[in-house]
Write a protein that holds these residues in place. Sequence first.
Motif, PDB file in Angstrom:
ATOM      1  N   VAL A   1      -2.060   9.794   6.141  1.00 51.82           N
ATOM      2  CA  VAL A   1      -1.608   8.621   5.410  1.00 51.82           C
ATOM      3  C   VAL A   1      -2.488   7.451   5.816  1.00 51.82           C
TER       4      VAL A   1
ATOM      5  N   TYR B   1      -0.784   8.780   0.590  1.00 52.58           N
ATOM      6  CA  TYR B   1      -0.733  10.026   1.347  1.00 52.58           C
ATOM      7  C   TYR B   1      -1.767  10.985   0.777  1.00 52.58           C
TER       8      TYR B   1
ATOM      9  N   SER C   1      -6.115  11.829  -2.081  1.00 52.21           N
ATOM     10  CA  SER C   1      -4.783  11.460  -2.535  1.00 52.21           C
ATOM     11  C   SER C   1      -4.720  11.687  -4.043  1.00 52.21           C
TER      12      SER C   1
ATOM     13  N   ASN D   1       5.960  10.924  -0.163  1.00 53.69           N
ATOM     14  CA  ASN D   1       4.621  11.487   0.046  1.00 53.69           C
ATOM     15  C   ASN D   1       4.054  12.058  -1.243  1.00 53.69           C
TER      16      ASN D   1
END
Length: 551
Positions: free
Chosen positions: A360, A369, A375, A506
């Motif tokens: 993260v 995340y 990501s 997430n």
Amino acid sequence: MGHGVTMFIMMLLGLMAVAVQGEDPYLYFTWNVTYGTISPLGISQQGILINGQFPGPEINSTSNNNVVVNVFNNLDEPFLLTWSGVQQRKNSWQDGSLGTGCPIAPGTNYTYKFQVKDQIGSYFYYPSTRMHRSAGGFGGLRINSRLLIPVPYADPEDEYWVIIGDWYTKSHTTLKKLLDNGRSIGRPDGVLINGKTAKGDGSDEPQYTMKPGKTYKYRICNVGQKNTLNFRIQGHSLKLVESEGSHTVQNVYDSLDVHLGQCFSVLVTADKEPNDYYMVASTRFTKTILTGKGIIRYTNGKGPASLNLPEAPVGWAWSLNQFRSFRWNLTASAARPNPQGSYHYGQINITRTIKLVNSVSNIQGKFRYAINGVSHVDPETPLKLAEYYGVADKVFKYNIISDAPPANLNMITVEPNVINATFRTFIEIIFENPTKTLQSYNLGGYSFFAVAVEPGTWSPEKRKNYNLLDAISRHTIQVFPKSWAAIMLTFDNAGMWNLRSENAENRYLGQQLYISVLSPEHSLRDEYNLPETQLLCGIVKDLPKPPPYST
């Protein structure tokens, strides 16, 4: 032989041929998705209902059934449902993720068609768009074993769903805005059992009743947003019989840790004093413990449930040891006629090892995340549609991550994350979690063998700790803080499949990827064609339809 007798025999043979060639049974559902006022924690809020229900209606199916669900979206936002754990063979079109299909526009409908083939067990469905799952739209999906395939326990008196999850009183739109602004959604406000929690003041009606001396099956699924939950029933033991499609060795537990996205089936016998008893679900690995309760009543009950609730275990080492106790029942049959133990996965050569590490970072003031430094974001054109129409290069790039994580996980790239997997190869995937927060992953379209979960970092010599005999075949895996997990599977299901964090925060902020499994033959034997009713969006909306796959 007379002409009439001959004609009768021919007709009988014809009917027998039709019966032999006939399709498996169809189950039809019409679901209206609406907003509605709910108060699961005593505070009125907007929920997402299916046919007016929260949680939504059950799908009660049997292995090989064809399921047809016509979903009418009466929300003011695009909407999709996904079927967690349902291995849609050759049919990622119906997976219900934003990487495989366009969402259902407000005021329109879409019909899902899929087969629950070669499966048994307890699963659930839920919305895959935005933060809709935090408002409802989820429910149980039961797949029963066919009658010709015996299950390794006596038929229970009845079966009950226990859909548990942490819950926010903030609306799904508020939670989405928090994430869009780079903030956390924070701590949940409570825990629900089947959409409610008992007050404990003597006014609670029982969720379920049990006859003295009878045994019941409880199907337990964690549909929450953020937390592992420990489930127990006051004064009663839980005999584990199934986990995510696998008959298990029937160990007995006082309680079960149910991580995000996971399901278990347990047998509970009504062999205690005839009173009320609490079902309890409470958060694990949190500073403040949130607890949800529900009443179970003996039919000849004489007294209220004790307010002395059983305690949950402490620490994640206990949970790790519980994971190690789960074993595949090698003497039982599953949905297939073959014994489960006939699949000797530990003797298959691994052709590829993929190591995935979550991280993260703060990018321009906002949290993202990532997996291996990427990501994920969903493009306007679903990945599967772009691939099928031959315009993938205009939408995403394959393999922007390698099979090993980069040295600097703080450098995060934000773009679609898609990797290729060679059709029918046997793969090892390592999940490594360097953070202080427990992770839970789900893989669509597949079950895998969860061969190890261990503290520390992974290295090849750790393979000596793998369970290569009777690891459970499942579709979720937890990864404890500062720990790793290993799974093995054959990529034999062609399609575009989502590997995602089950933590809503997430997942929404990028901790997911897609695995493209292409059949080189482009054959209907390996993958279904684009459905005639498939929703189209993005750059493929007005393109000519590609030629269909041949047999």
